[in-house]
Design an enzyme around this catalytic site. Structure first.
Site, PDB file in Angstrom:
ATOM      1  N   GLY A 226      22.273  44.473 -16.429  1.00 54.60           N
ATOM      2  CA  GLY A 226      22.864  44.077 -15.142  1.00 54.60           C
ATOM      3  C   GLY A 226      24.179  43.346 -15.353  1.00 54.60           C
TER       4      GLY A 226
ATOM      5  N   VAL B 255       9.306  43.057 -17.349  1.00 56.76           N
ATOM      6  CA  VAL B 255       8.920  41.664 -17.646  1.00 56.76           C
ATOM      7  C   VAL B 255       7.631  41.245 -16.930  1.00 56.76           C
ATOM      8  CG1 VAL B 255      11.257  40.842 -18.218  1.00 56.76           C
ATOM      9  CG2 VAL B 255      10.415  40.617 -15.873  1.00 56.76           C
TER      10      VAL B 255
ATOM     11  N   ASN C   6      17.012  36.254 -18.097  1.00 55.81           N
ATOM     12  CA  ASN C   6      18.042  36.595 -17.109  1.00 55.81           C
ATOM     13  C   ASN C   6      17.557  37.594 -16.060  1.00 55.81           C
ATOM     14  OD1 ASN C   6      21.015  37.219 -16.241  1.00 55.81           O
ATOM     15  ND2 ASN C   6      20.212  39.190 -16.952  1.00 55.81           N
ATOM     16  N   ALA C   7      16.542  38.401 -16.382  1.00 60.14           N
ATOM     17  CA  ALA C   7      16.079  39.424 -15.431  1.00 60.14           C
ATOM     18  C   ALA C   7      15.657  38.742 -14.130  1.00 60.14           C
ATOM     19  CB  ALA C   7      14.916  40.219 -16.014  1.00 60.14           C
TER      20      ALA C   7
ATOM     21  N   THR D 141      16.197  39.847  -5.959  1.00 61.29           N
ATOM     22  CA  THR D 141      16.077  39.195  -4.644  1.00 61.29           C
ATOM     23  C   THR D 141      15.375  40.174  -3.703  1.00 61.29           C
ATOM     24  OG1 THR D 141      18.230  40.103  -4.041  1.00 61.29           O
ATOM     25  CG2 THR D 141      18.214  37.828  -4.770  1.00 61.29           C
TER      26      THR D 141
ATOM     27  N   GLN E   4      15.877  33.080   1.809  1.00 61.66           N
ATOM     28  CA  GLN E   4      15.525  33.207   0.384  1.00 61.66           C
ATOM     29  C   GLN E   4      14.399  32.243  -0.016  1.00 61.66           C
ATOM     30  OE1 GLN E   4      19.092  32.946  -2.095  1.00 61.66           O
ATOM     31  NE2 GLN E   4      19.229  35.180  -2.038  1.00 61.66           N
TER      32      GLN E   4
ATOM     33  N   TYR F 271      13.013  33.668  -3.315  1.00 66.44           N
ATOM     34  CA  TYR F 271      13.972  33.581  -4.431  1.00 66.44           C
ATOM     35  C   TYR F 271      14.232  32.113  -4.810  1.00 66.44           C
ATOM     36  CZ  TYR F 271      18.396  34.442  -6.963  1.00 66.44           C
ATOM     37  OH  TYR F 271      19.402  34.499  -7.908  1.00 66.44           O
TER      38      TYR F 271
ATOM     39  N   GLY G 287      26.595  29.978  -9.413  1.00 66.04           N
ATOM     40  CA  GLY G 287      26.886  30.164  -7.993  1.00 66.04           C
ATOM     41  C   GLY G 287      27.137  31.642  -7.759  1.00 66.04           C
ATOM     42  N   TYR G 288      28.001  31.972  -6.792  1.00 67.25           N
ATOM     43  CA  TYR G 288      28.249  33.385  -6.481  1.00 67.25           C
ATOM     44  C   TYR G 288      29.179  33.999  -7.530  1.00 67.25           C
ATOM     45  CZ  TYR G 288      25.627  32.904  -2.238  1.00 67.25           C
ATOM     46  OH  TYR G 288      24.592  32.705  -1.358  1.00 67.25           O
TER      47      TYR G 288
END
Ligand code: NAP
Length: 248
Positions: A16, A64, A90-91, A94, A152, A155, A186-187
């Site tokens: 990703g 995972v 990291n995987a 959302t 979220q 998430y 962040g984004y």
């Protein structure tokens, strides 16, 4: 530049946006890098592209959420590259909607990958890392685990939970040469964020004091530092990298 020569790194979800940058950065620092994936076609194309840029990343098709599959993957990595010294969880996914509309499926899918997945990958490695007296675990959380975000609940609960895991595990292994830290981006300008309609993206950017999205490479630099010997005295910490959008 960190010297990770001879170290073996596993980055989950490396195919990703953020994971790919982390894989390349750790490889650039000398680590032997492995990643896992679900989507074979995408992963094989990604591996070939990485190779064309000079990065030899080993890939394993393991979900995972499958504990036995994760245990088998660790054995295979050990046979192929050596035992894992650096783990980057990291995987993540959302499945956004307000709680009122959130089906149990959407709740469970996010818990299973983001939180249970971290357990499934980390638990089989911890004994080896502590017995060898060196290890680095870096959990990729999110700004929305720190500040919450409408739509979220699933998430944000997993991302806040990741840092609880970080702090507890850090205490268990601190005397054994293993550090455990959280990175909360962040984004970041990945496909996920770039797929958001431009008008909404502009509204998000307007809330970021730095006035722009972050890049996967900036996150990778921080992970690379945390993976190094130089970062041996930082553990149980949560590193925010969000352009000032949320300050604590
Ligand atoms: P991405 O491009 O969607 O990549 C996610 C990766 O995770 C993919 O390679 C995917 O592989 C893998 N993955 C998902 N479910 C999996 C599973 N069950 N088993 C194995 N691999 C799985 O996402 P990203 O933007 O790079 O995000 C990476 C991490 O950073 C996530 O944890 C995310 O929550 C966090 N984050 C991202 C941002 C952002 O702005 N992008 C901000 C804060 C935090 P397959 O395609 O093969 O399934």
């Amino acid at each position: 530049m960190s010297n990770l020569n001879g170290k073996v790194a596993l980055v989950t979800g490396g195919t990703g946006g953020i994971g790919a940058a982390i894989c390349m950065k750790l490889a650039e620092s000398g680590a032997k890098v492995a990643t896992n994936y679900r989507n074979k076609e995408k992963a094989e194309a990604w591996q070939a592209e990485a190779k064309s840029k000079g990065f030899d990343i080993v890939i394993y098709q393991v979900d995972v959420t499958d504990y036995d599959g994760c245990v088998a993957m660790m054995k295979q990595i050990e046979a192929d590259l050596g035992p894992v010294d650096i783990l980057v969880n990291n995987a993540g996914i959302t499945k956004d909607t307000t709680l009122r509309k959130m089906t149990r499926d959407k709740w469970d899918a996010v818990m299973d990958i983001n939180l249970n997945g971290m357990y499934n990958v980390t638990q089989p490695l911890i004994e080896g890392m502590t017995s060898r007296g060196w290890g680095r675990i870096i959990n990729i959380s999110s700004i929305n685990g720190q500040k919450g975000q409408m739509g979220q609940t699933n998430y944000s609960a997993t991302k806040a939970g990741m840092h609880g895991f970080t702090m507890s595990l850090a205490q268990e292994v601190a005397r054994k040469g293993v550090t455990v830290n959280t990175v909360s981006p962040g984004y970041i300008a990945t496909d996920m964020v770039m797929a958001v309609p431009e008008e909404i993206r502009e509204k998000i950017i307007a809330q970021i004091p730095a006035g722009r999205l972050g890049t996967p490479e900036e996150i990778a630099e921080l992970v690379n530092f945390l993976a190094s010997d130089a970062a041996g005295f930082t553990t149980g910490a949560n590193y925010a990298m969000n352009g000032g959008q949320h300050m604590q």
